[in-house]
Write an enzyme that holds these catalytic residues in place. Structure first.
Site: not given
Ligand SMILES: NC(=O)c1ccc[n+]([C@@H]2O[C@H](COP(=O)([O-])OP(=O)(O)OC[C@H]3O[C@@H](n4cnc5c(N)ncnc54)[C@H](O)[C@@H]3O)[C@@H](O)[C@H]2O)c1
Length: 325
Positions: A117, A141, A145
């Site tokens: 991130s 957070y 990461k």
């Molecule tokens: N959305 C953004 O703008 C953004 C920006 C930077 C980084 N990220 C990173 O990208 C990744 C995905 O983000 P997203 O926006 O799709 O979020 P999201 O919450 O939609 O997806 C996360 C997924 O991981 C699953 N999950 C969480 N904990 C778990 C566990 N212990 N075991 C199994 N599954 C688990 C959740 O059920 C969900 O399906 C994350 O790691 C987030 O930190 C997202």
């Protein structure tokens, strides 16, 4: 042979799943559905319901599905909430990543792409963030990461020269928006796009948090990228690893050119056809003027580019959100 997508039932993960399948790779999903939805996983793709913290389950899944590499997307993504829930955040993002790496080592899986991130940079004091920009995470957070990236690095050092040296990369996302499939949308209650969509659907007026920042129109500038483009970068990284080509430890998936909150609001009104004048609220503490990164390194290695305009980002997200009812 398959590719395991942890968190593949989430917003970004389910896009990665689709992009892998479109490229002819076989995705398998491991997700505990804590924030994801089973309906986001396309038909025909195996969904193993469980946690990445369950070491035995992860290892069994890797073996049973003959997994070749892991795209480790699962995680807890709410930077603001992580300040109140640091132990939860560390368990999910640090311990979770450690367990995934341990299970991979046990099952002989030697390729991993990690969802990192922009939060690893904190509030960078540079006009354009590059991969080497100083890491000063400003929340548990962001710290979690950054530690995830270190775990990959350290495991690669430990396995270098072994039969199965770890190939790894961390893809740092900035503001991920839009939708490449009308059945998948961002459910986050804390991100700008879903917040504005919910407001508009409820007949309310979206708000801008501060218009006195040191930017051209006074509102924050951020790096918005379409989730479909993000997904393609994962496929390119996986293919690079399969081909045995060298890959960097980290790539910033940035646009090189940010958009202000006001520009986003203008696009929202234009695309939705709902004329509104955003309310102006106070600044949020700790919000920097501008965070924009260059994606040049990813462009060189991962065919990374902005394939969508701001209106396409808004339109695709809006249509997917409305389709959800
Ligand atoms: N959305 C953004 O703008 C953004 C920006 C930077 C980084 N990220 C990173 O990208 C990744 C995905 O983000 P997203 O926006 O799709 O979020 P999201 O919450 O939609 O997806 C996360 C997924 O991981 C699953 N999950 C969480 N904990 C778990 C566990 N212990 N075991 C199994 N599954 C688990 C959740 O059920 C969900 O399906 C994350 O790691 C987030 O930190 C997202």
């Amino acid at each position: 042979m398959s590719w395991l997508v942890t968190g593949g039932a989430g917003y970004i993960g389910s896009h990665v799943v689709r992009a892998l399948a479109q490229a002819g790779l076989v995705p398998v999903v491991l997700d505990d559905l804590s924030s994801g939805m089973a309906s986001f996983v396309p038909e025909g793709v195996a969904l193993v319901q469980g946690s990445i913290l369950d070491r035995e389950l992860v290892e069994r899944t890797l073996r049973e599905h003959e997994v070749q590499g892991v795209i480790h997307v699962a995680g807890f993504k709410y930077a603001g909430v992580s300040v109140q829930r640091p132990l939860h955040t560390y368990a999910q993002n640090v311990e979770g990543t450690r367990v995934v790496l341990e299970a991979m080592a046990a099952a002989g899986v030697d390729k991993i792409v990690f969802s990192s991130s922009a939060a690893v940079f904190g509030t960078p004091d540079v006009p354009l963030v590059i991969e080497e920009t100083e890491k000063r995470p400003a929340s548990p957070y962001g710290e979690s990461k950054l530690i995830g990236e270190w775990l990959l690095r350290d495991q690669a050092i430990a396995t270098a020269g072994s039969e199965k040296p770890l190939a790894h990369t961390s893809l740092r996302y900035f503001n991920v928006v839009g939708s490449a499939d009308p059945s998948v949308y961002d459910v986050s209650p804390h991100n700008l796009f879903p917040i504005v969509f919910e407001k508009l659907l409820a007949g309310g007026t979206p708000r801008i948090n501060g218009d006195d920042y040191a930017t051209a129109d006074g509102t924050n500038v951020r790096d918005y990228v379409h989730v479909g483009d993000i997904a393609l970068a994962h496929v390119a990284a996986a293919q690079r690893m399969i081909a045995g080509e060298p890959i960097e430890a980290a790539y910033n998936l940035g646009s090189g050119d940010g958009l202000s909150v006001r520009q986003i609001m203008d696009a929202m009104a234009r695309v939705t056809g709902i004329a509104f004048t955003p309310e102006i609220g106070p600044r949020r503490p700790g919000d920097p003027d501008r965070i924009v990164a260059t994606g040049q390194r990813a462009a060189r290695d991962l065919d990374w580019r902005m394939r969508h305009t701001v209106d396409e980002m808004v339109r695709s997200g809006w249509e997917a959100r409305r389709a959800a009812g």
